[in-house]
Structures are given as C-alpha cells and as structure tokens.
Motif scaffolding. Structure first.
Motif, PDB file in Angstrom:
ATOM      1  N   THR A   1     -15.436  -5.734  -3.378  1.00 34.98           N
ATOM      2  CA  THR A   1     -14.203  -4.954  -2.953  1.00 34.98           C
ATOM      3  C   THR A   1     -13.783  -5.946  -1.892  1.00 34.98           C
TER       4      THR A   1
ATOM      5  N   SER B   1      -8.792  -0.513   4.579  1.00 35.25           N
ATOM      6  CA  SER B   1      -8.879   0.129   3.394  1.00 35.25           C
ATOM      7  C   SER B   1      -9.014  -0.764   2.299  1.00 35.25           C
TER       8      SER B   1
ATOM      9  N   VAL C   1       0.873  -1.116  -0.322  1.00 36.30           N
ATOM     10  CA  VAL C   1      -0.126  -0.045   0.152  1.00 36.30           C
ATOM     11  C   VAL C   1       0.871   1.319   0.265  1.00 36.30           C
TER      12      VAL C   1
ATOM     13  N   ASP D   1       1.045   5.079   1.952  1.00 31.56           N
ATOM     14  CA  ASP D   1       0.701   5.551   2.922  1.00 31.56           C
ATOM     15  C   ASP D   1       0.307   7.245   2.435  1.00 31.56           C
ATOM     16  N   SER D   2      -0.186   7.911   3.354  1.00 31.20           N
ATOM     17  CA  SER D   2      -0.498   9.142   2.914  1.00 31.20           C
ATOM     18  C   SER D   2       0.556  10.149   2.640  1.00 31.20           C
TER      19      SER D   2
ATOM     20  N   LYS E   1      -3.880   3.380   0.137  1.00 30.90           N
ATOM     21  CA  LYS E   1      -3.899   2.820  -1.361  1.00 30.90           C
ATOM     22  C   LYS E   1      -2.915   1.679  -1.647  1.00 30.90           C
TER      23      LYS E   1
ATOM     24  N   VAL F   1      -1.891  -0.774  -3.864  1.00 31.58           N
ATOM     25  CA  VAL F   1      -1.044  -0.790  -5.375  1.00 31.58           C
ATOM     26  C   VAL F   1      -0.671  -2.074  -5.934  1.00 31.58           C
TER      27      VAL F   1
ATOM     28  N   THR G   1      -6.822   2.906   7.853  1.00 26.83           N
ATOM     29  CA  THR G   1      -7.537   3.595   6.951  1.00 26.83           C
ATOM     30  C   THR G   1      -6.682   4.582   6.138  1.00 26.83           C
TER      31      THR G   1
END
Length: 133
Positions: free
Chosen positions: A96, A115, A35, A37-38, A52, A54, A49
């Motif tokens: 999902t 997420s 994933v 991160d922010s 994203k 990937v 949460t």
C-alpha cells in the motif's frame, strides 16, 4: 423491493470516471490525488487520517470561496505516476502507498497519520505507479 419476476435492463457505469462534490474551501489541481472526506466530499490528498483515496483529478476545480457541493470534479480510476517521498523502492511493489500530499506517496502510514492511497504497482526513476481501484 421484491425479487425479479421478469428481465431487467440494469444501468451500467464503466467505472473509470466518477464525479464528486468538492468540499468547502477546497482547491483541487488537475493531476492530483483526490480523496473523499468524512462527509463524502472531494478534496486534495493530504497527510490526514480517515480519507478515502478515489483517484486522480481530471481537471482543476477551485471551490475556495464555495460551500460543500457548490462545484464538482471528475476523478479517474486507474494507475498513475506520483512522486516518491524517498521511502518507496521496488521491494514495496504490491504494498500500500500512503498519502503525503496531493502528489506524493510514502510506504508507511507514519504511525497512523496518513491515509492509504492505493496499491504500488511499480517504482522507477520518475516516481511511484499507484493503482486506484
């Protein structure tokens, strides 16, 4: 930039493998869910949460003692088999999948604590096939 007035040789990426900087103090195992991160840095999938998903890690990267971006990882898009937390069955195909940890997915976001991983494309005795676009 202005609109084109002549032909342009536009570079292309095939889109299967992308290289991402690894987050500080992170270890990512080959074959795990990756994933961002922010801050846009790669880390192993986890219950959290704002992440994203990937794709799947192509190799093991240990940035445990490093700062963000000291190391990078190749992440592959596609459809991969991950462990089922027991909540996913064939009725969930096309729904999902949500990240439980770096190798496990579930069919719910657990009241907003997980997420999204990707789309469930199949479920069998070995686990859940998840597609990362």
């Amino acid at each position: 930039m202005a609109a084109l007035t002549k032909d342009r040789n536009t570079p292309q990426r095939l889109g299967e493998v992308h290289n991402h900087p690894v987050a500080a103090s992170s270890v990512i195992f080959a074959g795990s869910i990756v994933v961002l991160d922010s801050s846009g840095n790669a880390e192993a999938g986890s219950t959290a949460t704002g992440l994203k998903a990937v794709g799947r890690a192509d190799q093991h990267v240990d940035n445990g003692a490093g700062s963000a971006g000291d190391k990078a990882i190749d992440v592959r898009k596609g459809t991969f088999l991950f462990a089922n937390d027991g909540s996913i069955d064939r009725t969930d195909i096309e729904a999902t999948a949500y990240i439980v940890d770096d190798q496990t997915v579930a069919n719910t976001d657990d009241t907003g604590s997980r997420s999204a991983a990707g789309k469930i494309v199949d479920v069998d005795v070995d686990g859940v096939w998840v597609k990362f676009d």
